[in-house]
Design a protein around this motif. Structure first.
Motif, PDB file in Angstrom:
ATOM      1  N   TRP A 172       0.820  -1.207   0.000  1.00  0.00           N
ATOM      2  CA  TRP A 172       0.000   0.000   0.000  1.00  0.00           C
ATOM      3  C   TRP A 172       0.860   1.265   0.000  1.00  0.00           C
ATOM      4  O   TRP A 172       1.910   1.319   0.639  1.00  0.00           O
ATOM      5  CB  TRP A 172      -0.915   0.026   1.222  1.00  0.00           C
ATOM      6  N   ALA A 173       0.378   2.289  -0.684  1.00  0.00           N
ATOM      7  CA  ALA A 173       1.044   3.586  -0.650  1.00  0.00           C
ATOM      8  C   ALA A 173       0.883   4.200   0.738  1.00  0.00           C
ATOM      9  O   ALA A 173      -0.067   3.901   1.464  1.00  0.00           O
ATOM     10  CB  ALA A 173       0.440   4.511  -1.702  1.00  0.00           C
ATOM     11  N   LYS A 174       1.817   5.043   1.091  1.00  0.00           N
ATOM     12  CA  LYS A 174       1.798   5.655   2.427  1.00  0.00           C
ATOM     13  C   LYS A 174       0.515   6.441   2.688  1.00  0.00           C
ATOM     14  O   LYS A 174       0.026   6.496   3.808  1.00  0.00           O
ATOM     15  CB  LYS A 174       3.010   6.558   2.603  1.00  0.00           C
ATOM     16  N   GLY A 175      -0.042   7.045   1.656  1.00  0.00           N
ATOM     17  CA  GLY A 175      -1.250   7.853   1.840  1.00  0.00           C
ATOM     18  C   GLY A 175      -2.538   7.121   1.521  1.00  0.00           C
ATOM     19  O   GLY A 175      -3.595   7.762   1.383  1.00  0.00           O
ATOM     20  N   ALA A 176      -2.511   5.806   1.411  1.00  0.00           N
ATOM     21  CA  ALA A 176      -3.712   5.042   1.061  1.00  0.00           C
ATOM     22  C   ALA A 176      -4.774   5.163   2.151  1.00  0.00           C
ATOM     23  O   ALA A 176      -4.462   5.318   3.332  1.00  0.00           O
ATOM     24  CB  ALA A 176      -3.349   3.575   0.836  1.00  0.00           C
ATOM     25  N   ALA A 222       1.561   0.905 -13.178  1.00  0.00           N
ATOM     26  CA  ALA A 222       2.404   0.539 -12.045  1.00  0.00           C
ATOM     27  C   ALA A 222       2.309   1.631 -10.991  1.00  0.00           C
ATOM     28  O   ALA A 222       2.156   2.814 -11.311  1.00  0.00           O
ATOM     29  CB  ALA A 222       3.849   0.364 -12.482  1.00  0.00           C
ATOM     30  N   GLY A 223       2.389   1.240  -9.715  1.00  0.00           N
ATOM     31  CA  GLY A 223       2.364   2.200  -8.625  1.00  0.00           C
ATOM     32  C   GLY A 223       3.769   2.632  -8.257  1.00  0.00           C
ATOM     33  O   GLY A 223       4.647   1.801  -8.030  1.00  0.00           O
ATOM     34  N   ALA A 224       3.983   3.930  -8.187  1.00  0.00           N
ATOM     35  CA  ALA A 224       5.318   4.436  -7.855  1.00  0.00           C
ATOM     36  C   ALA A 224       5.754   4.010  -6.461  1.00  0.00           C
ATOM     37  O   ALA A 224       6.955   3.906  -6.192  1.00  0.00           O
ATOM     38  CB  ALA A 224       5.332   5.961  -7.965  1.00  0.00           C
ATOM     39  N   GLU A 225       4.792   3.746  -5.554  1.00  0.00           N
ATOM     40  CA  GLU A 225       5.116   3.338  -4.191  1.00  0.00           C
ATOM     41  C   GLU A 225       4.873   1.843  -3.966  1.00  0.00           C
ATOM     42  O   GLU A 225       4.815   1.403  -2.821  1.00  0.00           O
ATOM     43  CB  GLU A 225       4.303   4.162  -3.188  1.00  0.00           C
ATOM     44  N   ASP A 226       4.754   1.102  -5.039  1.00  0.00           N
ATOM     45  CA  ASP A 226       4.555  -0.345  -4.938  1.00  0.00           C
ATOM     46  C   ASP A 226       5.896  -1.013  -4.653  1.00  0.00           C
ATOM     47  O   ASP A 226       6.776  -1.046  -5.504  1.00  0.00           O
ATOM     48  CB  ASP A 226       3.959  -0.879  -6.243  1.00  0.00           C
ATOM     49  N   ALA A 227       6.045  -1.550  -3.448  1.00  0.00           N
ATOM     50  CA  ALA A 227       7.281  -2.248  -3.092  1.00  0.00           C
ATOM     51  C   ALA A 227       7.125  -3.753  -3.219  1.00  0.00           C
ATOM     52  O   ALA A 227       8.065  -4.503  -2.967  1.00  0.00           O
ATOM     53  CB  ALA A 227       7.694  -1.900  -1.662  1.00  0.00           C
ATOM     54  N   LEU A 228       5.942  -4.200  -3.647  1.00  0.00           N
ATOM     55  CA  LEU A 228       5.702  -5.628  -3.842  1.00  0.00           C
ATOM     56  C   LEU A 228       6.095  -6.032  -5.261  1.00  0.00           C
ATOM     57  O   LEU A 228       6.849  -6.981  -5.468  1.00  0.00           O
ATOM     58  CB  LEU A 228       4.230  -5.930  -3.576  1.00  0.00           C
ATOM     59  N   THR A 252       0.929   5.835  -5.423  1.00  0.00           N
ATOM     60  CA  THR A 252       0.113   4.634  -5.582  1.00  0.00           C
ATOM     61  C   THR A 252       0.929   3.402  -5.243  1.00  0.00           C
ATOM     62  O   THR A 252       2.104   3.318  -5.600  1.00  0.00           O
ATOM     63  CB  THR A 252      -0.399   4.524  -7.040  1.00  0.00           C
ATOM     64  N   GLY A 253       0.299   2.459  -4.561  1.00  0.00           N
ATOM     65  CA  GLY A 253       0.955   1.208  -4.228  1.00  0.00           C
ATOM     66  C   GLY A 253       0.574   0.098  -5.186  1.00  0.00           C
ATOM     67  O   GLY A 253       0.358   0.330  -6.378  1.00  0.00           O
TER      68      GLY A 253
END
Length: 275
Positions: A172-176, A222-228, A252-253
């Motif tokens: 999840w993104a930090k601001g989700a 793609a989500g810029a904050e997706d670490a998965l 976005t995650g």
């Protein structure tokens, strides 16, 4: 959970029953929604609601051991080749003149394999948070690393709260939206680590030559904050698909269709329009 999409049990192949939602309006454009590992068809609910009254056939289903579909005790039942056969059967049953695939995470591998097999049956695809084209099976660098493939299930069950927190941090993104995250976490409690382990052990391997031959327009978000499945994974996939367009969404995650439904819907409309 309260179902937005709904559905019923269907025997998709002999002895293979899944929970599927089918809104068949008898029109010539059909959208097929494929969720990822640990997901379910309800994760496409925002898109489904927006498209409900449009001249489109909508088809979504829960993979075995996900959502409302039955758990299967044979690990081989979760192999990528089996999930691909499920998708193939449902597309053959409900496909029309214009078919579009909308897939998330691990579901994108099923979508790509389906495109590679019969590109003439599809006018486009929208892939959300895809893993890289050469993602390895469990124990060789998969999403949760070797721990998921090497530890026995009783130990994994003890670690489940830790894995859930890790997934939240990566996905999840930090601001989700916190309510959205809590809702999805509650649903995810239904998922068993037996199913997750079996899914990654039987991961579908994509043929690079087949991917390079796909000429169907493919839109990748793609989500810029997706670490998965980070943007680099989507970039690697886009590089091997001749007709791919990649968009990286800021803030976005991994859960793109939930975090950014409007952006996802815009990509889907572009796919339908052939833009």
């Amino acid at each position: 959970m309260t179902s937005i999409i709904g559905g019923s049990f269907q025997e998709v192949r002999p002895g293979r029953t899944l929970h599927a939602a089918v809104l068949n309006k008898g029109v010539q454009t059909s959208l097929f929604f494929l969720h990822g590992s640990g997901g379910n068809k309800e994760q496409f609910r925002f898109l489904w609601e927006e498209l409900l009254n449009e001249p489109l056939n909508l088809i979504a289903w829960d993979a075995p051991g996900h959502g409302a579909s039955p758990d299967l005790r044979d690990p081989a039942a979760y192999a990528g080749t089996e999930l691909l056969a499920d998708a193939r059967a449902l597309i053959a049953r409900y496909g029309t003149a214009r078919n579009i695939l909308v897939a998330h995470s691990l579901g994108t591998r099923i979508a790509l394999a389906t495109l590679a097999e019969a590109p003439e049956h599809f006018v486009g695809a929208v892939l959300l948070g895809p893993p890289p084209p050469q993602m390895a099976p469990v124990g060789k660098g998969a999403l949760f690393g070797p721990v998921l493939g090497r530890l026995p299930l009783p130990v994994l069950e003890l670690l489940k709260p830790l894995l859930a927190r890790r997934f939240k941090r990566l996905a999840w993104a930090k601001g989700a939206d916190l309510e959205l995250i809590a809702h999805e976490q509650q649903i995810a409690k239904r998922n068993t680590l037996f199913v997750m382990q079996a899914l990654f052990a039987g991961l579908l391997v994509l043929d690079p030559a087949q991917l390079a031959a796909i000429r169907t327009p493919v839109r990748i978000l793609a989500g810029a904050e997706d670490a998965l499945t980070p943007p680099a994974a989507a970039q690697a996939l886009a590089a091997v698909l001749p007709a791919a367009r990649l968009t990286v969404l800021p803030g976005t995650g991994h859960q793109i269709m939930l975090e950014q439904p409007e952006q996802t819907l815009a990509a889907l409309r572009a796919a339908m329009a052939g833009d």
